[in-house]
Design a protein around this motif. Sequence first.
Motif, PDB file in Angstrom:
ATOM      1  N   ARG A  79     -40.261 117.032 -75.417  1.00 36.61           N
ATOM      2  CA  ARG A  79     -38.879 116.982 -74.919  1.00 36.61           C
ATOM      3  C   ARG A  79     -37.845 117.287 -75.991  1.00 36.61           C
ATOM      4  O   ARG A  79     -36.648 117.254 -75.701  1.00 36.61           O
ATOM      5  CB  ARG A  79     -38.614 115.609 -74.307  1.00 36.61           C
ATOM      6  CG  ARG A  79     -39.513 115.357 -73.077  1.00 36.61           C
ATOM      7  CD  ARG A  79     -39.356 113.997 -72.452  1.00 36.61           C
ATOM      8  NE  ARG A  79     -37.986 113.550 -72.333  1.00 36.61           N
ATOM      9  CZ  ARG A  79     -37.640 112.268 -72.302  1.00 36.61           C
ATOM     10  NH1 ARG A  79     -38.537 111.325 -72.373  1.00 36.61           N
ATOM     11  NH2 ARG A  79     -36.364 111.933 -72.185  1.00 36.61           N
ATOM     12  N   GLY A  80     -38.289 117.556 -77.210  1.00 33.62           N
ATOM     13  CA  GLY A  80     -37.362 117.910 -78.272  1.00 33.62           C
ATOM     14  C   GLY A  80     -36.569 116.721 -78.789  1.00 33.62           C
ATOM     15  O   GLY A  80     -36.780 115.577 -78.378  1.00 33.62           O
ATOM     16  N   MET A  81     -35.636 116.999 -79.685  1.00 32.60           N
ATOM     17  CA  MET A  81     -34.867 115.932 -80.318  1.00 32.60           C
ATOM     18  C   MET A  81     -33.957 115.211 -79.328  1.00 32.60           C
ATOM     19  O   MET A  81     -33.825 113.987 -79.389  1.00 32.60           O
ATOM     20  CB  MET A  81     -34.057 116.487 -81.497  1.00 32.60           C
ATOM     21  CG  MET A  81     -33.469 115.405 -82.369  1.00 32.60           C
ATOM     22  SD  MET A  81     -34.688 114.241 -83.068  1.00 32.60           S
ATOM     23  CE  MET A  81     -35.522 115.299 -84.245  1.00 32.60           C
ATOM     24  N   ASP A  82     -33.349 115.940 -78.400  1.00 36.71           N
ATOM     25  CA  ASP A  82     -32.495 115.272 -77.411  1.00 36.71           C
ATOM     26  C   ASP A  82     -33.300 114.301 -76.558  1.00 36.71           C
ATOM     27  O   ASP A  82     -32.866 113.173 -76.293  1.00 36.71           O
ATOM     28  CB  ASP A  82     -31.787 116.289 -76.519  1.00 36.71           C
ATOM     29  CG  ASP A  82     -30.680 117.039 -77.256  1.00 36.71           C
ATOM     30  OD1 ASP A  82     -30.198 116.536 -78.292  1.00 36.71           O
ATOM     31  OD2 ASP A  82     -30.302 118.134 -76.779  1.00 36.71           O
ATOM     32  N   GLY A  83     -34.487 114.707 -76.130  1.00 36.91           N
ATOM     33  CA  GLY A  83     -35.351 113.825 -75.356  1.00 36.91           C
ATOM     34  C   GLY A  83     -35.803 112.622 -76.159  1.00 36.91           C
ATOM     35  O   GLY A  83     -35.884 111.503 -75.638  1.00 36.91           O
ATOM     36  N   PHE A  84     -36.113 112.857 -77.433  1.00 37.90           N
ATOM     37  CA  PHE A  84     -36.494 111.757 -78.321  1.00 37.90           C
ATOM     38  C   PHE A  84     -35.350 110.747 -78.449  1.00 37.90           C
ATOM     39  O   PHE A  84     -35.558 109.540 -78.322  1.00 37.90           O
ATOM     40  CB  PHE A  84     -36.883 112.309 -79.696  1.00 37.90           C
ATOM     41  CG  PHE A  84     -36.986 111.256 -80.760  1.00 37.90           C
ATOM     42  CD1 PHE A  84     -38.116 110.471 -80.872  1.00 37.90           C
ATOM     43  CD2 PHE A  84     -35.935 111.042 -81.655  1.00 37.90           C
ATOM     44  CE1 PHE A  84     -38.208 109.493 -81.851  1.00 37.90           C
ATOM     45  CE2 PHE A  84     -36.017 110.071 -82.627  1.00 37.90           C
ATOM     46  CZ  PHE A  84     -37.161 109.289 -82.731  1.00 37.90           C
ATOM     47  N   LEU A  85     -34.139 111.251 -78.708  1.00 38.64           N
ATOM     48  CA  LEU A  85     -32.991 110.353 -78.871  1.00 38.64           C
ATOM     49  C   LEU A  85     -32.703 109.571 -77.597  1.00 38.64           C
ATOM     50  O   LEU A  85     -32.380 108.372 -77.647  1.00 38.64           O
ATOM     51  CB  LEU A  85     -31.764 111.146 -79.323  1.00 38.64           C
ATOM     52  CG  LEU A  85     -31.823 111.654 -80.762  1.00 38.64           C
ATOM     53  CD1 LEU A  85     -30.709 112.665 -81.023  1.00 38.64           C
ATOM     54  CD2 LEU A  85     -31.787 110.514 -81.761  1.00 38.64           C
ATOM     55  N   GLU A  86     -32.849 110.223 -76.464  1.00 35.01           N
ATOM     56  CA  GLU A  86     -32.650 109.544 -75.179  1.00 35.01           C
ATOM     57  C   GLU A  86     -33.683 108.425 -74.999  1.00 35.01           C
ATOM     58  O   GLU A  86     -33.346 107.298 -74.626  1.00 35.01           O
ATOM     59  CB  GLU A  86     -32.763 110.562 -74.041  1.00 35.01           C
ATOM     60  CG  GLU A  86     -32.599 109.985 -72.661  1.00 35.01           C
ATOM     61  CD  GLU A  86     -32.818 111.047 -71.593  1.00 35.01           C
ATOM     62  OE1 GLU A  86     -33.500 110.739 -70.599  1.00 35.01           O
ATOM     63  OE2 GLU A  86     -32.316 112.181 -71.757  1.00 35.01           O
ATOM     64  N   ALA A  87     -34.943 108.734 -75.280  1.00 34.73           N
ATOM     65  CA  ALA A  87     -36.000 107.729 -75.131  1.00 34.73           C
ATOM     66  C   ALA A  87     -35.832 106.596 -76.140  1.00 34.73           C
ATOM     67  O   ALA A  87     -35.997 105.413 -75.798  1.00 34.73           O
ATOM     68  CB  ALA A  87     -37.370 108.393 -75.291  1.00 34.73           C
ATOM     69  N   TRP A  88     -35.500 106.945 -77.387  1.00 34.35           N
ATOM     70  CA  TRP A  88     -35.311 105.917 -78.414  1.00 34.35           C
ATOM     71  C   TRP A  88     -34.144 105.001 -78.032  1.00 34.35           C
ATOM     72  O   TRP A  88     -34.240 103.775 -78.153  1.00 34.35           O
ATOM     73  CB  TRP A  88     -35.071 106.581 -79.767  1.00 34.35           C
ATOM     74  CG  TRP A  88     -34.934 105.649 -80.930  1.00 34.35           C
ATOM     75  CD1 TRP A  88     -35.463 104.385 -81.070  1.00 34.35           C
ATOM     76  CD2 TRP A  88     -34.226 105.912 -82.148  1.00 34.35           C
ATOM     77  NE1 TRP A  88     -35.121 103.851 -82.287  1.00 34.35           N
ATOM     78  CE2 TRP A  88     -34.362 104.763 -82.965  1.00 34.35           C
ATOM     79  CE3 TRP A  88     -33.492 106.987 -82.616  1.00 34.35           C
ATOM     80  CZ2 TRP A  88     -33.794 104.684 -84.238  1.00 34.35           C
ATOM     81  CZ3 TRP A  88     -32.940 106.907 -83.882  1.00 34.35           C
ATOM     82  CH2 TRP A  88     -33.094 105.770 -84.683  1.00 34.35           C
ATOM     83  N   ASN A  89     -33.078 105.581 -77.562  1.00 32.09           N
ATOM     84  CA  ASN A  89     -31.906 104.797 -77.168  1.00 32.09           C
ATOM     85  C   ASN A  89     -32.262 103.788 -76.076  1.00 32.09           C
ATOM     86  O   ASN A  89     -31.761 102.669 -76.066  1.00 32.09           O
ATOM     87  CB  ASN A  89     -30.777 105.719 -76.715  1.00 32.09           C
ATOM     88  CG  ASN A  89     -29.425 105.079 -76.860  1.00 32.09           C
ATOM     89  OD1 ASN A  89     -29.132 104.432 -77.863  1.00 32.09           O
ATOM     90  ND2 ASN A  89     -28.586 105.251 -75.855  1.00 32.09           N
ATOM     91  N   SER A  90     -33.150 104.176 -75.169  1.00 38.37           N
ATOM     92  CA  SER A  90     -33.531 103.279 -74.067  1.00 38.37           C
ATOM     93  C   SER A  90     -34.401 102.110 -74.540  1.00 38.37           C
ATOM     94  O   SER A  90     -34.529 101.120 -73.825  1.00 38.37           O
ATOM     95  CB  SER A  90     -34.252 104.063 -72.968  1.00 38.37           C
ATOM     96  OG  SER A  90     -35.557 104.420 -73.379  1.00 38.37           O
TER      97      SER A  90
END
Length: 188
Positions: free
Chosen positions: A75-86
Motif C-alpha cells: 500500500r506504499g507509504m500513505d497506506g503505511f501511515l494510515e495503518a500506523w495512525n490507526s
Amino acid sequence: MKNIVGDLTAVLDAVGVDTVDYLGYSFGARAGLALTAAAPERVRSLAVGGGSHGAQAGAFDRLFFPGCADVLEQRGMDGFLEAWNSHRVFPIDAGTRAVFSANDAQAMAAYIRASDADPGLPDEALQHFTQPSLFYVGSQDGTRLDDTQAAAALVPNSELHIIRGFDHATTMAASTEVLSVLERFWDR
C-alpha cells in the motif's frame, strides 16, 4: 549493519574526519552503536536515543503494527501511515508524517525484513566501550525503553536520561528536553 558501518566510515574517510562526536536516534542509534563496536577509534563520544543493540526480530511489528512491512510493500507509504495512525493512541504529528513520507516504502520494507534477521551486537561489545556515552529514550517508548536502559547499563560510565511523556515517534519532537540533555552531556 556491517554495510552501514562501512558507509559511515567511508564518509568519514572521504571528508577527512578521523573521529566524531556521534549523535543518532532509533536506526541512527543502532548504527552508532555498531560503528563504536567496529571502529571505536572513530568515535570520540556517543549520544544515542531510542536505540537497541539486540536482535531485532519482530521489533518493527511491535514498534509500528503487525505486518507493517507487508503494508509498506502493498500500500506504499500513505497506506503505511494510515495503518500506523490507526494503531496509535495519539495521531501522527505533521513533522513525523513528513519525515516518513520522504522515504521510499519499498526500501523501508526491505530494511525492516533485513532487521528481522539482524542478530545485533553481543552485550560484551558494549561492555568494552570507553567513550563518554549518553543514552536517552521516551518514557512511553514501549519498544525501546527497556532496550535503551539495557544498553546504558552495559556501557561503563554511561548516562541514561528518560524523556517523560514521549514515545518512540515523538521523542525527537521533545526538542527542548533532548537538546538540554545533549548540551549538558557535551559540555562535560
